[in-house]
Design a protein around this motif. Structure first.
Motif, PDB file in Angstrom:
ATOM      1  N   ALA A 131       0.831  -1.205   0.000  1.00 22.57           N
ATOM      2  CA  ALA A 131       0.000   0.000   0.000  1.00 22.57           C
ATOM      3  C   ALA A 131       0.862   1.250   0.000  1.00 22.57           C
ATOM      4  O   ALA A 131       2.003   1.253   0.474  1.00 22.57           O
ATOM      5  CB  ALA A 131      -0.918   0.001   1.224  1.00 22.57           C
ATOM      6  N   GLY A 132       0.306   2.317  -0.564  1.00 24.13           N
ATOM      7  CA  GLY A 132       1.011   3.590  -0.584  1.00 24.13           C
ATOM      8  C   GLY A 132       0.280   4.580  -1.474  1.00 24.13           C
ATOM      9  O   GLY A 132      -0.606   4.198  -2.249  1.00 24.13           O
ATOM     10  N   PRO A 133       0.636   5.865  -1.399  1.00 19.93           N
ATOM     11  CA  PRO A 133       0.008   6.873  -2.261  1.00 19.93           C
ATOM     12  C   PRO A 133       0.613   6.881  -3.662  1.00 19.93           C
ATOM     13  O   PRO A 133       1.776   6.520  -3.851  1.00 19.93           O
ATOM     14  CB  PRO A 133       0.316   8.184  -1.523  1.00 19.93           C
ATOM     15  CG  PRO A 133       1.588   7.912  -0.793  1.00 19.93           C
ATOM     16  CD  PRO A 133       1.543   6.463  -0.393  1.00 19.93           C
ATOM     17  N   ILE A 134      -0.197   7.297  -4.628  1.00 20.66           N
ATOM     18  CA  ILE A 134       0.268   7.420  -6.011  1.00 20.66           C
ATOM     19  C   ILE A 134       1.054   8.719  -6.166  1.00 20.66           C
ATOM     20  O   ILE A 134       0.593   9.794  -5.763  1.00 20.66           O
ATOM     21  CB  ILE A 134      -0.919   7.404  -6.987  1.00 20.66           C
ATOM     22  CG1 ILE A 134      -1.621   6.039  -6.944  1.00 20.66           C
ATOM     23  CG2 ILE A 134      -0.474   7.720  -8.406  1.00 20.66           C
ATOM     24  CD1 ILE A 134      -2.871   5.957  -7.802  1.00 20.66           C
ATOM     25  N   LEU A 159       0.219   8.992 -13.071  1.00 21.97           N
ATOM     26  CA  LEU A 159      -0.946   8.190 -13.435  1.00 21.97           C
ATOM     27  C   LEU A 159      -1.222   8.284 -14.933  1.00 21.97           C
ATOM     28  O   LEU A 159      -1.357   9.368 -15.486  1.00 21.97           O
ATOM     29  CB  LEU A 159      -2.162   8.686 -12.649  1.00 21.97           C
ATOM     30  CG  LEU A 159      -3.434   7.838 -12.665  1.00 21.97           C
ATOM     31  CD1 LEU A 159      -3.189   6.464 -12.081  1.00 21.97           C
ATOM     32  CD2 LEU A 159      -4.529   8.559 -11.877  1.00 21.97           C
ATOM     33  N   THR A 160      -1.284   7.115 -15.609  1.00 20.51           N
ATOM     34  CA  THR A 160      -1.537   7.083 -17.054  1.00 20.51           C
ATOM     35  C   THR A 160      -2.629   6.071 -17.378  1.00 20.51           C
ATOM     36  O   THR A 160      -3.091   5.332 -16.508  1.00 20.51           O
ATOM     37  CB  THR A 160      -0.264   6.699 -17.837  1.00 20.51           C
ATOM     38  OG1 THR A 160       0.133   5.367 -17.468  1.00 20.51           O
ATOM     39  CG2 THR A 160       0.884   7.653 -17.534  1.00 20.51           C
ATOM     40  N   ALA A 161      -3.018   6.029 -18.640  1.00 19.25           N
ATOM     41  CA  ALA A 161      -4.008   5.062 -19.100  1.00 19.25           C
ATOM     42  C   ALA A 161      -3.342   3.712 -19.358  1.00 19.25           C
ATOM     43  O   ALA A 161      -2.127   3.621 -19.515  1.00 19.25           O
ATOM     44  CB  ALA A 161      -4.679   5.565 -20.377  1.00 19.25           C
ATOM     45  N   ASP A 216       4.181   1.865 -17.658  1.00 24.26           N
ATOM     46  CA  ASP A 216       3.876   1.862 -16.232  1.00 24.26           C
ATOM     47  C   ASP A 216       2.581   2.635 -15.993  1.00 24.26           C
ATOM     48  O   ASP A 216       2.408   3.749 -16.486  1.00 24.26           O
ATOM     49  CB  ASP A 216       5.013   2.507 -15.428  1.00 24.26           C
ATOM     50  CG  ASP A 216       6.342   1.756 -15.575  1.00 24.26           C
ATOM     51  OD1 ASP A 216       6.300   0.568 -15.943  1.00 24.26           O
ATOM     52  OD2 ASP A 216       7.391   2.368 -15.327  1.00 24.26           O
ATOM     53  N   ARG A 217       1.665   2.042 -15.199  1.00 27.40           N
ATOM     54  CA  ARG A 217       0.359   2.680 -14.971  1.00 27.40           C
ATOM     55  C   ARG A 217       0.485   3.861 -14.008  1.00 27.40           C
ATOM     56  O   ARG A 217      -0.139   4.896 -14.182  1.00 27.40           O
ATOM     57  CB  ARG A 217      -0.618   1.637 -14.427  1.00 27.40           C
ATOM     58  CG  ARG A 217      -2.089   2.089 -14.448  1.00 27.40           C
ATOM     59  CD  ARG A 217      -2.561   2.259 -15.873  1.00 27.40           C
ATOM     60  NE  ARG A 217      -3.968   2.549 -15.975  1.00 27.40           N
ATOM     61  CZ  ARG A 217      -4.931   1.643 -15.963  1.00 27.40           C
ATOM     62  NH1 ARG A 217      -4.630   0.361 -15.853  1.00 27.40           N
ATOM     63  NH2 ARG A 217      -6.192   1.992 -16.068  1.00 27.40           N
ATOM     64  N   PHE A 218       1.305   3.681 -12.973  1.00 30.36           N
ATOM     65  CA  PHE A 218       1.583   4.753 -12.023  1.00 30.36           C
ATOM     66  C   PHE A 218       2.746   4.331 -11.136  1.00 30.36           C
ATOM     67  O   PHE A 218       3.283   3.226 -11.276  1.00 30.36           O
ATOM     68  CB  PHE A 218       0.345   5.097 -11.172  1.00 30.36           C
ATOM     69  CG  PHE A 218      -0.279   3.926 -10.457  1.00 30.36           C
ATOM     70  CD1 PHE A 218       0.205   3.483  -9.224  1.00 30.36           C
ATOM     71  CD2 PHE A 218      -1.376   3.267 -11.007  1.00 30.36           C
ATOM     72  CE1 PHE A 218      -0.382   2.413  -8.559  1.00 30.36           C
ATOM     73  CE2 PHE A 218      -1.966   2.191 -10.353  1.00 30.36           C
ATOM     74  CZ  PHE A 218      -1.467   1.761  -9.130  1.00 30.36           C
ATOM     75  N   VAL A 219       3.136   5.206 -10.242  1.00 38.52           N
ATOM     76  CA  VAL A 219       4.226   4.933  -9.295  1.00 38.52           C
ATOM     77  C   VAL A 219       3.683   5.175  -7.897  1.00 38.52           C
ATOM     78  O   VAL A 219       2.989   6.170  -7.652  1.00 38.52           O
ATOM     79  CB  VAL A 219       5.432   5.866  -9.555  1.00 38.52           C
ATOM     80  CG1 VAL A 219       6.496   5.691  -8.464  1.00 38.52           C
ATOM     81  CG2 VAL A 219       6.037   5.587 -10.928  1.00 38.52           C
ATOM     82  N   ILE A 220       3.967   4.244  -6.962  1.00 36.18           N
ATOM     83  CA  ILE A 220       3.566   4.493  -5.578  1.00 36.18           C
ATOM     84  C   ILE A 220       4.798   4.827  -4.748  1.00 36.18           C
ATOM     85  O   ILE A 220       5.918   4.426  -5.076  1.00 36.18           O
ATOM     86  CB  ILE A 220       2.778   3.323  -4.953  1.00 36.18           C
ATOM     87  CG1 ILE A 220       3.606   2.045  -4.896  1.00 36.18           C
ATOM     88  CG2 ILE A 220       1.491   3.080  -5.695  1.00 36.18           C
ATOM     89  CD1 ILE A 220       2.936   0.966  -4.043  1.00 36.18           C
TER      90      ILE A 220
END
Length: 221
Positions: free
Chosen positions: A154-157, A162-164, A169-173
């Motif tokens: 778990a963690g914040p984005i 954030l991408t489609a 890569d969809r996002f980074v946490i």
């Protein structure tokens, strides 16, 4: 009424008629779309008419080339074998992904492809408790001993990541304490409540490349 007044009235009437014709033409060209099911669109495409078709995105059917998104949709309550191909000349939102509900508005061409001018995606919100989840720092600290093992993290984005789906890569946490980051690969649907800074709970596995391949993404709740 003198001749001068008559000519003026005729001229004004002519202008009014022209304006009305233009207004009617504009309204006629922007009429509401006819709502159709995927089965109806497949059987009776009504080429050239504006239609709206809703369905779920077929698994891994999407691709982006020269800023054009192509994908297929199916009816989750109907025959999964009946599918409609969609072409969207625009950027997909970050909520776009496998099995997301896509509301597509446009015109079906002679090849049976929906040339989509408006694309709206919807995915139900999903929440999950993060009590048993690892932080990014904890997961990365285990190193290769956890590679390919299913874990929860778990963690914040991280803002701006954030991408489609289908864009890499969809996002980074981020680890809130250490600041360590981890790229996340995910081709599924995201709730429209997921945004930069959202705290998410991921299920999946860490690869040797340091990227986390998620099979499920939920908002922390």
């Amino acid at each position: 009424m003198n001749a001068k007044m008559k000519k003026r009235m005729i001229a004004v009437s002519g202008v009014i008629i022209i304006v009305l014709i233009l207004v009617l033409a504009f309204v006629g060209g922007n009429t509401a779309a006819t709502t159709m099911s995927i089965a109806e669109a497949a059987e009776n495409p009504q080429a050239g008419q504006k239609v709206q078709v809703s369905g779920n995105v077929v698994q891994d059917s999407f691709a982006t080339s020269d800023d054009v998104l192509t994908f297929k949709i199916y009816d989750p309550d109907g025959d999964p074998g009946t599918q409609l191909e969609v072409r969207y000349d625009g950027a997909a939102s970050s909520t776009f992904g496998n099995d997301v509900t896509a509301i597509c508005t446009g015109k079906i061409n002679e090849a049976g492809v929906l040339e989509c001018s408006e694309l709206v995606t919807k995915c139900p919100s999903k929440y999950e408790n993060a009590d048993n989840a690892l932080t990014v720092a904890q997961l990365l600290g285990y190193g290769e001993s956890v590679y390919s093992k299913v874990v929860k993290v778990a963690g914040p984005i991280a803002p701006g990541t954030l991408t489609a789906a289908g864009q890499g890569d969809r996002f980074v946490i981020v680890d809130a304490e250490s600041g360590e980051t981890m790229p996340v690969i995910f081709e599924g649907a995201l709730s429209d409540e997921v945004s930069d800074g959202s705290k998410v709970v991921l299920t999946g596995s860490l690869g040797a490349d340091g990227k986390f391949t998620a099979t499920d993404v939920a908002l922390e709740g």
